[in-house]
Design an enzyme around this catalytic site. Sequence first.
Site, PDB file in Angstrom:
ATOM      1  N   GLY A   1       0.809  -1.238   0.051  1.00  0.00           N
ATOM      2  CA  GLY A   1       0.029  -0.106   0.030  1.00  0.00           C
ATOM      3  C   GLY A   1       0.869   1.245   0.082  1.00  0.00           C
ATOM      4  O   GLY A   1       0.223   2.111   0.146  1.00  0.00           O
ATOM      5  N   ASP A   2       2.240   1.242  -0.464  1.00  0.00           N
ATOM      6  CA  ASP A   2       3.042   2.386  -0.394  1.00  0.00           C
ATOM      7  C   ASP A   2       4.211   2.092  -1.237  1.00  0.00           C
ATOM      8  O   ASP A   2       4.102   1.169  -2.203  1.00  0.00           O
ATOM      9  CB  ASP A   2       3.303   2.885   1.058  1.00  0.00           C
ATOM     10  CG  ASP A   2       3.600   4.230   1.015  1.00  0.00           C
ATOM     11  OD1 ASP A   2       4.630   4.733   0.351  1.00  0.00           O
ATOM     12  OD2 ASP A   2       2.794   5.143   1.896  1.00  0.00           O
TER      13      ASP A   2
END
Length: 477
Positions: free
Chosen positions: A290-291
Site C-alpha cells: 500500500g505504499d
Amino acid sequence: MTGSPGYQSLQFLLLLLSCIGSGKFWHTCMGGHSVTDDDHFATNEVLNPMSPMDLHKSIFGKGKSKDRCAHTVNAWEGRPHSVSITDFGAVGDGKTLNTHAFENAIFYLRSYAANGGAQLYIPVGLWLTGSITLISHLTLFLENGATILGSEDFFDYPVIPGLPSYGRGRELPGPRFSSLINGNGLEDVIITGDNATIDGQGAVWWSAFRKKTLNYTRGHMLELIESKNILISNLTFKNSPFWTIHPVYCKNVVVKSLTILNPFDAPNTDGIDPDSSQHVCIEDCYISVGDDAISIKSGWDQFGTSFAMPSKHIKVQRILAFSRSSAGISFGSEMSGGISDVKVDGMVVTGARWGVRIKTAVGRGGYVRGISVKNIVLHSIRTAIAVMGNYGEHPDENWNRTAYPLIEDIRMKNIVGENINQAGLFLGLQESPFRDIHLANIALQVNTTKQIWNCSDVAGSYIFVFPQPCVEFTRKT
C-alpha cells in the site's frame, strides 16, 4: 562499426520500441508473462495458478549464483542446538496468546549464544503473539504451514522511544509502538522458513490510524536496530501494521526470496525500507503493498543530519513490485543522513503512482548521489521517473529553512514502459538545483501529448530517450 557503443545503444532502443504496442508488450519484453491480471490488481490477492514466487521465477529465472549477493552474509549451515516453541507451552490454535512462550524460549536460548547459537523452530499451526524480541546468534525458522499471527491488542506491543535519526515517532510526536518482531544491537541473526507466513493482522492498526485514535506511531512488522550479519529469506510477510521490513542502523543485511502482501489501500505499508544502513542486498522478492515497494531512507531533517548515518552500498535486484499509491522504488523522503552507492538492476513495476522516485525537500539537507537504476520494466504507471524537491513534511517547527538537499550523479538506463501517463517529473530546488542526472536507452509509451516531461531547476544529459526529454537535459552525441 557494429561494435561501437552508439550502435549497440541504438539497437537496444529499437528493441525497447518494439516492446511498445498493443498486444505485444509482455510477449516481447517479458517472454509472454503478464503481471497485470485484472482480478489480482483489483483485489491484491495472490495470482492463480502461479504463486507469487513462481511468477517471479518465470520472469527473472533462477539467476546465476555469481549474480546473487547472499554470499555477503555467511552461509550458516545450521545451529548446534534447536528447540520448538511447543517446548515452552505454545499452542498453535490462532487464539491462544503465546507471547510468554516466545519470551521463555528466547531467554532459554541465550545460554547457547556463545556456542554457535541456536534455532527456535515454529511448527505447523497459527501462533498468536505480541511483540517478539530476538537475540544474537539465533535462527527463527518457520515450517511450511506455520503462521505467526500478530496480536490485535495494542497492549501487546510495548511503547519504545522514537529513533534518534527521526527525533520522534514517524507519524506522531513522542514514542512509538514496538514492532511485531524486533531486535537491537544484534549480530548473526537468521529469520527464515519453508515458505511459511508472518501475518501482522494490520487491519486494526490501519483503522485506528485512519480514525486518528492512536496515541503513538504504529510499529513495523520486522525492525532490527543497530544490528549486523542479518539474513531474512523464504517467507511471506502480510498485513503489516506499518512499514514491513525495516533494518535501521544495520550493516551486512540480506533480504531475499520474500513475498510481501499488504492491501493496496493499507496506509504506509511499505515493503522493504533500509534506513541509515550499509551493505544491504535485496533480491528476488515479490512485493505488493500500500505504499513504496522499496524505500531507501536515512533520517529526518535536523535529526537525520545530526545523527549523520548514511545509507550506502545497497544492491537491489530482480524485484517484482505492485503498488497503487506510491513507487516501485523510492529514495527518501527521509534522506537527511545521505544516500549513496545504490545499484538497482532488474525490476518490473506495475500499477504504481511512480515507477522510480527520488523525493526530498527544503529542510532535509543530506544528499542522494551515486545512484544507478537500470533494466526496469514499467506497466500502467502514472509517472515513470520522478525526482522531486517538494515533499515538505517535517518532524517539528525547528527544521532548518536553509538545509538544502544535494541531488547529483543519478544514472537511469534501459527502462521501458507501457501505458504511462507522464514520462518524467524533475522538480529541483532553485537554491540547490538537481544536477548530473543522466538518462539513457529509455522508451516509454505515453498516453498524452501534454506535459510529457515537466522539468525545473535540473540539469543533465540523455541519449536514446523516447519521448525526448525536457530542454534542461542535453543530448549526448
